[in-house]
Design a protein around this motif. Structure first.
Motif, PDB file in Angstrom:
ATOM      1  N   LEU A 451       0.804  -1.214   0.000  1.00 40.83           N
ATOM      2  CA  LEU A 451       0.000   0.000   0.000  1.00 40.83           C
ATOM      3  C   LEU A 451       0.840   1.268   0.000  1.00 40.83           C
ATOM      4  CD1 LEU A 451      -2.114  -2.190   1.125  1.00 40.83           C
ATOM      5  CD2 LEU A 451      -3.347  -0.199   1.970  1.00 40.83           C
ATOM      6  N   LEU A 452       2.061   1.192   0.511  1.00 43.34           N
ATOM      7  CA  LEU A 452       2.957   2.342   0.443  1.00 43.34           C
ATOM      8  C   LEU A 452       4.010   2.176  -0.642  1.00 43.34           C
ATOM      9  CD1 LEU A 452       3.454   3.152   4.244  1.00 43.34           C
ATOM     10  CD2 LEU A 452       1.698   3.955   2.659  1.00 43.34           C
ATOM     11  N   LEU A 453       3.964   1.070  -1.388  1.00 44.73           N
ATOM     12  CA  LEU A 453       4.743   0.852  -2.618  1.00 44.73           C
ATOM     13  C   LEU A 453       6.244   0.986  -2.413  1.00 44.73           C
ATOM     14  CD1 LEU A 453       2.456   2.862  -5.091  1.00 44.73           C
ATOM     15  CD2 LEU A 453       2.354   0.465  -4.482  1.00 44.73           C
ATOM     16  N   ASP A 454       6.762   0.409  -1.308  1.00 44.04           N
ATOM     17  CA  ASP A 454       8.209   0.456  -1.146  1.00 44.04           C
ATOM     18  C   ASP A 454       8.896  -0.650  -1.934  1.00 44.04           C
ATOM     19  OD1 ASP A 454       7.454  -1.725   0.389  1.00 44.04           O
ATOM     20  OD2 ASP A 454       9.020  -1.400   1.884  1.00 44.04           O
ATOM     21  N   GLN A 455       8.129  -1.634  -2.440  1.00 40.32           N
ATOM     22  CA  GLN A 455       8.642  -2.637  -3.374  1.00 40.32           C
ATOM     23  C   GLN A 455       7.683  -2.673  -4.562  1.00 40.32           C
ATOM     24  OE1 GLN A 455       9.166  -6.355  -1.345  1.00 40.32           O
ATOM     25  NE2 GLN A 455      10.898  -5.626  -0.120  1.00 40.32           N
ATOM     26  N   GLY A 456       8.041  -1.948  -5.614  1.00 37.06           N
ATOM     27  CA  GLY A 456       7.096  -1.702  -6.691  1.00 37.06           C
ATOM     28  C   GLY A 456       7.258  -2.571  -7.908  1.00 37.06           C
ATOM     29  N   ASP A 457       7.968  -3.712  -7.808  1.00 35.36           N
ATOM     30  CA  ASP A 457       8.129  -4.546  -9.007  1.00 35.36           C
ATOM     31  C   ASP A 457       6.796  -5.118  -9.470  1.00 35.36           C
ATOM     32  OD1 ASP A 457       7.966  -6.005  -6.698  1.00 35.36           O
ATOM     33  OD2 ASP A 457       9.292  -7.615  -7.395  1.00 35.36           O
ATOM     34  N   PHE A 458       5.958  -5.527  -8.518  1.00 32.02           N
ATOM     35  CA  PHE A 458       4.647  -6.052  -8.913  1.00 32.02           C
ATOM     36  C   PHE A 458       3.782  -4.955  -9.516  1.00 32.02           C
ATOM     37  CE2 PHE A 458       3.220  -4.082  -5.034  1.00 32.02           C
ATOM     38  CZ  PHE A 458       1.868  -3.860  -5.209  1.00 32.02           C
ATOM     39  N   LEU A 459       3.989  -3.710  -9.048  1.00 33.74           N
ATOM     40  CA  LEU A 459       3.175  -2.601  -9.544  1.00 33.74           C
ATOM     41  C   LEU A 459       3.495  -2.294 -11.007  1.00 33.74           C
ATOM     42  CD1 LEU A 459       1.106  -0.423  -8.701  1.00 33.74           C
ATOM     43  CD2 LEU A 459       3.044   1.075  -8.217  1.00 33.74           C
ATOM     44  N   ASP A 464       1.358  -2.562 -16.492  1.00 38.76           N
ATOM     45  CA  ASP A 464       1.514  -2.938 -17.900  1.00 38.76           C
ATOM     46  C   ASP A 464       0.355  -3.797 -18.389  1.00 38.76           C
ATOM     47  OD1 ASP A 464       3.861  -1.552 -18.247  1.00 38.76           O
ATOM     48  OD2 ASP A 464       5.146  -3.233 -17.668  1.00 38.76           O
ATOM     49  N   ILE A 465      -0.004  -4.809 -17.613  1.00 40.23           N
ATOM     50  CA  ILE A 465      -1.027  -5.740 -18.077  1.00 40.23           C
ATOM     51  C   ILE A 465      -2.440  -5.239 -17.841  1.00 40.23           C
ATOM     52  CG2 ILE A 465       0.522  -7.704 -17.736  1.00 40.23           C
ATOM     53  CD1 ILE A 465      -0.871  -8.318 -15.140  1.00 40.23           C
ATOM     54  N   ALA A 466      -2.593  -4.256 -16.941  1.00 37.96           N
ATOM     55  CA  ALA A 466      -3.936  -3.730 -16.648  1.00 37.96           C
ATOM     56  C   ALA A 466      -4.149  -2.348 -17.248  1.00 37.96           C
ATOM     57  CB  ALA A 466      -4.158  -3.682 -15.140  1.00 37.96           C
ATOM     58  N   ARG A 467      -3.291  -1.953 -18.208  1.00 38.89           N
ATOM     59  CA  ARG A 467      -3.371  -0.611 -18.772  1.00 38.89           C
ATOM     60  C   ARG A 467      -4.723  -0.344 -19.423  1.00 38.89           C
ATOM     61  NH1 ARG A 467       0.653  -1.116 -21.532  1.00 38.89           N
ATOM     62  NH2 ARG A 467      -0.282  -1.784 -23.501  1.00 38.89           N
ATOM     63  N   ASN A 468      -5.194  -1.266 -20.208  1.00 32.79           N
ATOM     64  CA  ASN A 468      -6.459  -1.047 -20.924  1.00 32.79           C
ATOM     65  C   ASN A 468      -7.653  -1.022 -19.976  1.00 32.79           C
ATOM     66  OD1 ASN A 468      -5.071  -1.019 -23.362  1.00 32.79           O
ATOM     67  ND2 ASN A 468      -5.279  -3.243 -23.651  1.00 32.79           N
ATOM     68  N   GLU A 469      -7.623  -1.865 -18.947  1.00 30.05           N
ATOM     69  CA  GLU A 469      -8.750  -1.910 -18.013  1.00 30.05           C
ATOM     70  C   GLU A 469      -8.793  -0.654 -17.149  1.00 30.05           C
ATOM     71  OE1 GLU A 469     -12.198  -3.859 -16.844  1.00 30.05           O
ATOM     72  OE2 GLU A 469     -10.725  -4.457 -18.386  1.00 30.05           O
ATOM     73  N   LEU A 470      -7.636  -0.142 -16.750  1.00 32.27           N
ATOM     74  CA  LEU A 470      -7.585   1.055 -15.920  1.00 32.27           C
ATOM     75  C   LEU A 470      -7.947   2.318 -16.684  1.00 32.27           C
ATOM     76  CD1 LEU A 470      -4.348   0.381 -13.810  1.00 32.27           C
ATOM     77  CD2 LEU A 470      -6.719   0.229 -13.046  1.00 32.27           C
ATOM     78  N   ALA A 471      -7.887   2.256 -18.012  1.00 31.92           N
ATOM     79  CA  ALA A 471      -8.237   3.425 -18.820  1.00 31.92           C
ATOM     80  C   ALA A 471      -9.741   3.635 -18.906  1.00 31.92           C
ATOM     81  CB  ALA A 471      -7.645   3.289 -20.222  1.00 31.92           C
ATOM     82  N   LYS A 472     -10.524   2.681 -18.436  1.00 31.20           N
ATOM     83  CA  LYS A 472     -11.979   2.798 -18.492  1.00 31.20           C
ATOM     84  C   LYS A 472     -12.490   3.640 -17.323  1.00 31.20           C
ATOM     85  CE  LYS A 472     -12.394  -1.839 -20.539  1.00 31.20           C
ATOM     86  NZ  LYS A 472     -12.964  -3.200 -20.362  1.00 31.20           N
ATOM     87  N   THR A 473     -13.748   4.002 -17.402  1.00 25.30           N
ATOM     88  CA  THR A 473     -14.390   4.705 -16.293  1.00 25.30           C
ATOM     89  C   THR A 473     -14.693   3.714 -15.169  1.00 25.30           C
ATOM     90  OG1 THR A 473     -16.591   4.364 -17.231  1.00 25.30           O
ATOM     91  CG2 THR A 473     -15.404   6.371 -17.875  1.00 25.30           C
ATOM     92  N   PRO A 474     -14.877   4.186 -13.951  1.00 28.50           N
ATOM     93  CA  PRO A 474     -15.124   3.265 -12.832  1.00 28.50           C
ATOM     94  C   PRO A 474     -16.325   2.363 -13.045  1.00 28.50           C
ATOM     95  CG  PRO A 474     -14.578   5.436 -11.992  1.00 28.50           C
ATOM     96  CD  PRO A 474     -14.694   5.585 -13.481  1.00 28.50           C
ATOM     97  N   ASN A 475     -17.348   2.841 -13.711  1.00 22.32           N
ATOM     98  CA  ASN A 475     -18.539   2.012 -13.927  1.00 22.32           C
ATOM     99  C   ASN A 475     -18.302   0.915 -14.950  1.00 22.32           C
ATOM    100  OD1 ASN A 475     -19.989   3.578 -12.101  1.00 22.32           O
ATOM    101  ND2 ASN A 475     -20.649   5.017 -13.700  1.00 22.32           N
TER     102      ASN A 475
END
Length: 777
Positions: A451-459, A464-475
């Motif tokens: 949650l504080l992203l001190d190890q951001g390799d997974f992030l 990268d793989i969730a780029r298209n899904e995150l570009a959508k609106t919340p609904n």
């Protein structure tokens, strides 16, 4: 203090046997409308009674069937009292109508039955005539008055001394004497009436406070008073024995009664106040304590009150010992000064942002015993710690030695040492349980990773793989799909080695970070800012956040409120990371154009602007991670290692969260809006960079395809800050530069004005306000 001990040396008679005491027993049991079976011993005693015999004071003797019923009810009453449950039983109506069939009922019967009924039991019929006492000579009057006073001392009417209630009050009595009585005898009798009144008050209090609804403290206090009254009645029996032997005059009666007047009156004061305000539990103890302080100059009275306090405390001790040694409230009559709110459940800590389980599940009442006022918080906390361990299924009980039992609340403060010992044990045991068995520090370190992203390799992999899904609106976002992508990112990176990575889940909020912060009332700082409309183009990048599964008892520290604060910081960091990635992609585009030796005014200007934006976002991320989160985390970690109780752990953790939110500017709406505006300009520029670079490339190398791109770019676009038909590439870049520089310049006075009051902003100002200096050189 036993009354017999006070007067035994003066009054005790070596030949006082059962024959003499039988008269007292008969007097005592007649006042309760109970007679002793006929026996020769009683006949022998009756033969010694003169014409002033106290038999004439006896009322009607109930039949044997009534006595049997009374004893059955009386026995059942004690059995019910011994097995009293949390629900207080009701008192039978017959017990309310005729309280314990004692003195008051006898007086009521006599007042209705008249003198004729009492004449049947008289030995000396001549005294039962309606002659006033003034008809007798002074010596006989003294005998009659002395005999009547002995009756009045036990709450029974005499022939010429009557007892009446004043008004409807149950504890107000008046004593009346025959007006024809000798004045000297009247004055002597009136001096003894306060003692008689005190006896009646105490006796009635014992009767009324022996009911279930009165509570355990009143029960114990009434039991101590009942024992005192037995000693008192035994003393009256000895006085009567001396009177029959002709050794007691009215002056002698006053001599023997005078020393006990102070003790009985002090108790009657306590009883009047307790009855008037219907005191129970702690209020009774406080009343006794205050009265004992008032009587500090009278050793005998103070000693008696201290014995009453010890007896009343005995019931309170049982409740207190179970709480500080087991963490259980065993309070059937609601007398304890700690209240339990059973409607608050521990599950609310992980579900409700405003959960008050830890602070209000157990709380202090207003009526705290005065001698426990200074240690009330310690007592409350001790039981709470033990109760948490019980809720965890961890059976624990404070080890109690002989010298650590709560015996009494004397002046040696031994009970304070016992309470402190119990607190130290409970605190250490719960803290060890949280750290060792439930790995509190490991959980907090895991939350810091995700949650504080001190190890951001997974992030990086997830973005990268969730780029298209995150570009959508919340609904439009599928949370299930995001969760599966997050699981893939966790399992395919170094996070897979962490056994706690399975506790990480994801979700999507319905509003922006600014709107969410404004909805949390406890995070408002009092700053007044203009209400801004929710951005129309809010996407999953702004609303995505990570959740973390926390079980009891770790939810005491990592509650829903604490997790929400972690998530607010995560959303801010996540969006900054996203802006940084977009600007890095724009920088790569610039490097690709430079690699083709396509240098010019437009590309140089755009490259400088991209570099300044990257410097801004890198400075902001550096400040958030290395100037705020990491130092505060290490301070909190060192404090947690030296914490002595779970309350200190909660305090240190909450302070860490509050400080991080404040220093990350999340609690400053004005400053946060400026930073969000700057990030928005960076995102708009990064989105337009590819078009700008394509425009530059196609301008230098015109072709059929490039003309189509230019024509497309010159059409009105829905993208913010895209070139219009009339603007050139250089003008578009300069427009982004002006907006970015203007926002930075407007940020300068805000940081400068607040840096003195909030020193942490000095670091932020030094890092961010240096952006753009390259352009000025």
């Amino acid at each position: 203090m036993s009354i017999l001990n006070l007067f035994g040396s003066k009054l005790a008679h070596p030949k006082t046997d059962s024959k003499h005491l039988s008269v007292f027993h008969r007097r005592h049991f007649s006042s309760t409308c109970i007679t002793i079976p006929h026996s020769p011993a009683v006949d022998d005693a009756d033969s010694e009674i003169s014409s002033l015999s106290v038999i004439r004071r006896f009322g009607n003797i109930p039949p044997r069937e009534t006595l049997v019923s009374f004893f059955l009810y009386y026995q059942r009453d004690f059995i019910m009292d011994a097995v009293v449950s949390s629900r207080c039983p009701s008192t039978p109506q017959w017990n309310i109508d005729r309280p314990f069939l004692t003195g008051h009922f006898h007086q009521e019967v006599k007042s209705t039955s008249g003198l004729v009924e009492s004449k049947g039991n008289s030995v000396d019929v001549c005294l039962e005539s309606e002659k006033p006492i003034g008809c007798y000579n002074a010596s006989l009057q003294e005998l009659i008055v002395t005999d009547d006073l002995l009756s009045a001392l036990t709450g029974i009417d005499g022939r010429y001394i009557s007892i009446k209630k004043v008004g409807r009050s149950e504890d107000s009595f008046s004593f009346h004497v025959d007006g024809s009585m000798d004045l000297a005898l009247q004055e002597s009798a009136k001096r003894i009436f306060p003692l008689c009144k005190s006896y009646l008050l105490i006796n009635q209090f014992v009767e009324s406070r022996s009911q279930f609804k009165s509570g355990l403290v009143n029960h114990a206090f009434a039991a101590a008073l009942r024992a005192l009254l037995l000693d008192y009645q035994a003393m009256v029996a000895q006085l009567e024995h001396q009177f029959r032997l002709g050794r007691l005059s009215i002056q002698g009666l006053w001599f023997y009664c005078q020393p006990m007047m102070g003790s009985m009156q002090a108790l009657s004061i306590v009883i009047r106040k307790a009855s008037a305000y219907n005191f129970v539990g702690s209020a009774v103890l406080n009343l006794l304590q205050s009265q004992a302080k008032v009587m500090a100059g009278n050793y005998l009275v103070r000693s008696l009150l201290e014995k009453m306090i010890d007896s009343a405390n005995s019931a309170y001790l049982g409740i207190l010992e179970r709480w500080v040694y087991e963490g259980v409230i065993d309070d059937p009559h609601d007398e304890f000064f700690i209240a339990e709110n059973k409607s608050l459940q521990k599950e609310s800590l992980t579900q409700d942002y405003d959960a008050t389980y830890w602070s209000q599940r157990y709380s202090l009442k207003d009526d705290i015993p005065s001698f426990l006022a200074n240690s009330a918080e310690t007592i409350l906390t001790t039981g709470k710690y033990l109760n948490v361990m019980r809720e965890c299924g961890h059976t624990v009980q404070v080890p109690t030695l002989e010298n650590s039992k709560l015996i009494n609340f004397g002046s040696n403060d031994h009970y304070l040492e016992c309470i402190k010992s119990a607190y130290d044990f409970a605190s250490g045991e719960l803290l060890s349980l949280m750290k060792d068995k439930y790995d509190l520090i490991g959980k907090l370190r895991s939350i810091k990773h995700y949650l504080l992203l001190d190890q951001g390799d997974f992030l990086v992999h997830f973005m990268d793989i969730a780029r298209n899904e995150l570009a959508k609106t919340p609904n439009e976002i599928s949370v299930e799909k995001l969760q599966s992508l997050l699981d893939i990112a966790l399992r395919s990176t170094a996070a897979a080695a962490d056994p706690l990575h399975e506790d990480v889940t994801c979700s999507v909020d319905t509003c922006s970070l600014l709107r969410r912060l404004s909805s949390l009332k406890d995070l408002q700082t009092g700053e007044t800012v203009a209400e801004t409309e929710e951005p129309v183009s809010v996407t999953g990048v702004e609303t995505f956040y990570v959740n973390y599964k926390v079980q009891w008892p770790l939810s005491l520290v990592i509650s829903r409120k604490a997790l929400t604060k972690y998530q607010l910081i995560f959303r801010f960091l996540f969006h900054c990371k996203h802006v940084h990635r977009q600007l890095c992609a724009a920088w790569q585009v610039h490097q690709g154009v430079r690699a083709r030796d396509m240098h010019g005014t437009a590309i140089s200007t755009s490259s400088i602007l991209c570099r300044n934006m990257l410097k801004f976002i890198n400075s902001l991320l550096h400040y958030l991670t290395f100037e705020v989160l990491e130092p505060n985390w290490h301070v909190m970690h060192s404090k947690l290692e030296s914490a002595k109780s779970i309350d200190e752990v909660i305090q240190y953790h909450d302070f860490f969260m509050e400080k991080c939110l404040k220093e990350c500017s999340l609690l400053s709406p004005v400053l946060l809006k400026k930073l969000e505006k700057l990030k928005l300009i960076c995102l708009q520029y990064a989105a337009a960079t590819q078009w700008l670079m394509n425009s530059i490339e196609d301008t230098d190398n015109p072709s059929h395809e490039s003309c189509k791109v230019l024509l497309k770019l010159r059409k009105p676009s829905k993208k913010p800050n895209s070139p219009t038909q009339e603007s050139s590439v250089i003008q578009c870049v300069l427009k982004f530069e002006r907006e970015f520089t203007c926002e930075l310049q407007s940020l300068r006075p805000i940081l400068s004005s607040r840096a003195q009051a909030e020193p942490y902003l000095t670091h932020l100002a030094q890092l961010i306000l240096g952006v753009g200096m390259d352009q000025q050189m």
